[in-house]
Motif scaffolding. Structure first.
Motif, PDB file in Angstrom:
ATOM      1  N   GLY A  50       0.812  -1.213   0.000  1.00 41.73           N
ATOM      2  CA  GLY A  50       0.000   0.000   0.000  1.00 41.73           C
ATOM      3  C   GLY A  50       0.842   1.257   0.000  1.00 41.73           C
ATOM      4  O   GLY A  50       0.530   2.237  -0.690  1.00 41.73           O
ATOM      5  N   ILE A  51       1.931   1.252   0.755  1.00 44.93           N
ATOM      6  CA  ILE A  51       2.824   2.419   0.789  1.00 44.93           C
ATOM      7  C   ILE A  51       3.502   2.610  -0.556  1.00 44.93           C
ATOM      8  O   ILE A  51       3.592   3.735  -1.070  1.00 44.93           O
ATOM      9  CB  ILE A  51       3.858   2.256   1.922  1.00 44.93           C
ATOM     10  CG1 ILE A  51       3.160   2.366   3.279  1.00 44.93           C
ATOM     11  CG2 ILE A  51       4.963   3.293   1.815  1.00 44.93           C
ATOM     12  CD1 ILE A  51       4.042   1.991   4.440  1.00 44.93           C
ATOM     13  N   ILE A  52       3.968   1.537  -1.160  1.00 44.62           N
ATOM     14  CA  ILE A  52       4.615   1.639  -2.471  1.00 44.62           C
ATOM     15  C   ILE A  52       3.627   2.110  -3.524  1.00 44.62           C
ATOM     16  O   ILE A  52       3.943   2.954  -4.371  1.00 44.62           O
ATOM     17  CB  ILE A  52       5.245   0.290  -2.865  1.00 44.62           C
ATOM     18  CG1 ILE A  52       6.433  -0.006  -1.951  1.00 44.62           C
ATOM     19  CG2 ILE A  52       5.685   0.292  -4.319  1.00 44.62           C
ATOM     20  CD1 ILE A  52       6.974  -1.405  -2.090  1.00 44.62           C
ATOM     21  N   ALA A  53       2.404   1.598  -3.474  1.00 48.10           N
ATOM     22  CA  ALA A  53       1.393   2.003  -4.461  1.00 48.10           C
ATOM     23  C   ALA A  53       1.046   3.476  -4.323  1.00 48.10           C
ATOM     24  O   ALA A  53       0.877   4.176  -5.334  1.00 48.10           O
ATOM     25  CB  ALA A  53       0.141   1.146  -4.301  1.00 48.10           C
ATOM     26  N   SER A  54       0.948   3.970  -3.095  1.00 45.12           N
ATOM     27  CA  SER A  54       0.614   5.388  -2.944  1.00 45.12           C
ATOM     28  C   SER A  54       1.813   6.278  -3.236  1.00 45.12           C
ATOM     29  O   SER A  54       1.633   7.444  -3.597  1.00 45.12           O
ATOM     30  CB  SER A  54       0.067   5.664  -1.546  1.00 45.12           C
ATOM     31  OG  SER A  54       1.036   5.381  -0.578  1.00 45.12           O
ATOM     32  N   SER A  55       3.042   5.764  -3.104  1.00 45.98           N
ATOM     33  CA  SER A  55       4.206   6.590  -3.423  1.00 45.98           C
ATOM     34  C   SER A  55       4.334   6.792  -4.925  1.00 45.98           C
ATOM     35  O   SER A  55       4.917   7.779  -5.376  1.00 45.98           O
ATOM     36  CB  SER A  55       5.479   5.968  -2.860  1.00 45.98           C
ATOM     37  OG  SER A  55       5.795   4.777  -3.543  1.00 45.98           O
ATOM     38  N   ARG A  56       3.778   5.897  -5.691  1.00 44.38           N
ATOM     39  CA  ARG A  56       3.804   6.078  -7.154  1.00 44.38           C
ATOM     40  C   ARG A  56       2.919   7.237  -7.580  1.00 44.38           C
ATOM     41  O   ARG A  56       3.087   7.783  -8.649  1.00 44.38           O
ATOM     42  CB  ARG A  56       3.336   4.790  -7.842  1.00 44.38           C
ATOM     43  CG  ARG A  56       4.335   3.673  -7.665  1.00 44.38           C
ATOM     44  CD  ARG A  56       3.977   2.524  -8.507  1.00 44.38           C
ATOM     45  NE  ARG A  56       3.969   2.985  -9.909  1.00 44.38           N
ATOM     46  CZ  ARG A  56       4.142   2.208 -10.939  1.00 44.38           C
ATOM     47  NH1 ARG A  56       4.309   0.947 -10.746  1.00 44.38           N
ATOM     48  NH2 ARG A  56       4.114   2.684 -12.156  1.00 44.38           N
ATOM     49  N   LYS A  57       1.983   7.609  -6.715  1.00 44.65           N
ATOM     50  CA  LYS A  57       1.092   8.727  -7.021  1.00 44.65           C
ATOM     51  C   LYS A  57       1.685  10.053  -6.560  1.00 44.65           C
ATOM     52  O   LYS A  57       1.061  11.089  -6.732  1.00 44.65           O
ATOM     53  CB  LYS A  57      -0.267   8.514  -6.349  1.00 44.65           C
ATOM     54  CG  LYS A  57      -0.987   7.277  -6.813  1.00 44.65           C
ATOM     55  CD  LYS A  57      -2.271   7.098  -6.038  1.00 44.65           C
ATOM     56  CE  LYS A  57      -2.926   5.771  -6.387  1.00 44.65           C
ATOM     57  NZ  LYS A  57      -4.100   5.529  -5.551  1.00 44.65           N
ATOM     58  N   GLY A  58       2.857  10.049  -5.949  1.00 45.82           N
ATOM     59  CA  GLY A  58       3.518  11.267  -5.516  1.00 45.82           C
ATOM     60  C   GLY A  58       3.052  11.776  -4.167  1.00 45.82           C
ATOM     61  O   GLY A  58       3.178  12.962  -3.877  1.00 45.82           O
ATOM     62  N   GLN A  59       2.543  10.923  -3.325  1.00 52.94           N
ATOM     63  CA  GLN A  59       2.041  11.331  -2.017  1.00 52.94           C
ATOM     64  C   GLN A  59       3.056  10.955  -0.937  1.00 52.94           C
ATOM     65  O   GLN A  59       2.784  10.175  -0.041  1.00 52.94           O
ATOM     66  CB  GLN A  59       0.700  10.657  -1.741  1.00 52.94           C
ATOM     67  CG  GLN A  59      -0.360  10.982  -2.766  1.00 52.94           C
ATOM     68  CD  GLN A  59      -1.596  10.138  -2.586  1.00 52.94           C
ATOM     69  OE1 GLN A  59      -1.583   9.177  -1.829  1.00 52.94           O
ATOM     70  NE2 GLN A  59      -2.660  10.490  -3.278  1.00 52.94           N
ATOM     71  N   MET A  60       4.226  11.581  -1.005  1.00 49.89           N
ATOM     72  CA  MET A  60       5.306  11.208  -0.106  1.00 49.89           C
ATOM     73  C   MET A  60       5.035  11.613   1.345  1.00 49.89           C
ATOM     74  O   MET A  60       5.411  10.906   2.275  1.00 49.89           O
ATOM     75  CB  MET A  60       6.631  11.824  -0.577  1.00 49.89           C
ATOM     76  CG  MET A  60       7.126  11.231  -1.893  1.00 49.89           C
ATOM     77  SD  MET A  60       7.272   9.435  -1.863  1.00 49.89           S
ATOM     78  CE  MET A  60       8.599   9.236  -0.726  1.00 49.89           C
ATOM     79  N   SER A  61       4.385  12.747   1.562  1.00 53.42           N
ATOM     80  CA  SER A  61       4.126  13.170   2.945  1.00 53.42           C
ATOM     81  C   SER A  61       3.139  12.214   3.620  1.00 53.42           C
ATOM     82  O   SER A  61       3.293  11.891   4.803  1.00 53.42           O
ATOM     83  CB  SER A  61       3.591  14.596   2.986  1.00 53.42           C
ATOM     84  OG  SER A  61       2.346  14.677   2.316  1.00 53.42           O
ATOM     85  N   GLN A  62       2.156  11.742   2.886  1.00 55.52           N
ATOM     86  CA  GLN A  62       1.228  10.771   3.457  1.00 55.52           C
ATOM     87  C   GLN A  62       1.926   9.437   3.707  1.00 55.52           C
ATOM     88  O   GLN A  62       1.624   8.746   4.673  1.00 55.52           O
ATOM     89  CB  GLN A  62       0.034  10.580   2.542  1.00 55.52           C
ATOM     90  CG  GLN A  62      -0.884  11.787   2.506  1.00 55.52           C
ATOM     91  CD  GLN A  62      -2.052  11.575   1.552  1.00 55.52           C
ATOM     92  OE1 GLN A  62      -2.115  10.565   0.855  1.00 55.52           O
ATOM     93  NE2 GLN A  62      -2.962  12.541   1.525  1.00 55.52           N
ATOM     94  N   ASN A  63       2.870   9.077   2.838  1.00 55.03           N
ATOM     95  CA  ASN A  63       3.625   7.841   3.040  1.00 55.03           C
ATOM     96  C   ASN A  63       4.487   7.931   4.290  1.00 55.03           C
ATOM     97  O   ASN A  63       4.584   6.972   5.057  1.00 55.03           O
ATOM     98  CB  ASN A  63       4.507   7.536   1.836  1.00 55.03           C
ATOM     99  CG  ASN A  63       3.683   7.149   0.637  1.00 55.03           C
ATOM    100  OD1 ASN A  63       2.568   6.694   0.786  1.00 55.03           O
ATOM    101  ND2 ASN A  63       4.226   7.336  -0.540  1.00 55.03           N
ATOM    102  N   ALA A  64       5.118   9.083   4.493  1.00 55.92           N
ATOM    103  CA  ALA A  64       5.937   9.260   5.696  1.00 55.92           C
ATOM    104  C   ALA A  64       5.076   9.157   6.951  1.00 55.92           C
ATOM    105  O   ALA A  64       5.481   8.549   7.940  1.00 55.92           O
ATOM    106  CB  ALA A  64       6.666  10.599   5.643  1.00 55.92           C
ATOM    107  N   LEU A  65       3.884   9.735   6.902  1.00 59.19           N
ATOM    108  CA  LEU A  65       2.973   9.649   8.032  1.00 59.19           C
ATOM    109  C   LEU A  65       2.535   8.207   8.267  1.00 59.19           C
ATOM    110  O   LEU A  65       2.473   7.743   9.410  1.00 59.19           O
ATOM    111  CB  LEU A  65       1.756  10.543   7.791  1.00 59.19           C
ATOM    112  CG  LEU A  65       0.720  10.595   8.908  1.00 59.19           C
ATOM    113  CD1 LEU A  65       1.331  11.208  10.154  1.00 59.19           C
ATOM    114  CD2 LEU A  65      -0.484  11.394   8.462  1.00 59.19           C
ATOM    115  N   THR A  66       2.265   7.478   7.204  1.00 60.11           N
ATOM    116  CA  THR A  66       1.852   6.077   7.326  1.00 60.11           C
ATOM    117  C   THR A  66       2.968   5.226   7.923  1.00 60.11           C
ATOM    118  O   THR A  66       2.733   4.409   8.817  1.00 60.11           O
ATOM    119  CB  THR A  66       1.434   5.521   5.957  1.00 60.11           C
ATOM    120  OG1 THR A  66       0.379   6.313   5.441  1.00 60.11           O
ATOM    121  CG2 THR A  66       1.000   4.079   6.050  1.00 60.11           C
TER     122      THR A  66
END
Length: 87
Positions: free
Chosen positions: A39-55
């Motif tokens: 899930g983190i890798i999939a959302s990082s492909r969308k450019g949502q790095m701040s949300q990934n860091a929070l996750t």
């Protein structure tokens, strides 16, 4: 009434959950971490790095809390003996 409760408690079977816990640690937890990682890798492909860091931070904090709970569960008798030690 208390003798009835005592009778029920003494007649209850002992449940050995060591095998269940070991199976969960060996099989379930890696699958959950795999799903979180995908899930983190999939959302990082969308450019949502701040949300990934929070996750990732939330997942790490959750792991620390679970480890702390397991530590207290494993050493509850020793901790209680240390805190309530008679002098």
């Amino acid at each position: 009434m208390t003798s009835f409760v005592t009778l029920i408690v003494t007649a209850a079977p002992e449940i050995n959950s060591d095998g269940i816990v070991a199976w969960g640690v060996r099989n379930v937890i890696p699958i959950i971490l795999l799903v979180v990682g995908i899930g983190i890798i999939a959302s990082s492909r969308k450019g949502q790095m701040s949300q990934n860091a929070l996750t990732v931070t939330n997942v790490m904090l959750g792991c620390v809390i679970i480890a702390g709970a397991a530590l207290f569960y494993g050493f509850a008798g020793d901790i209680a003996g240390f805190v309530f030690q008679k002098q």
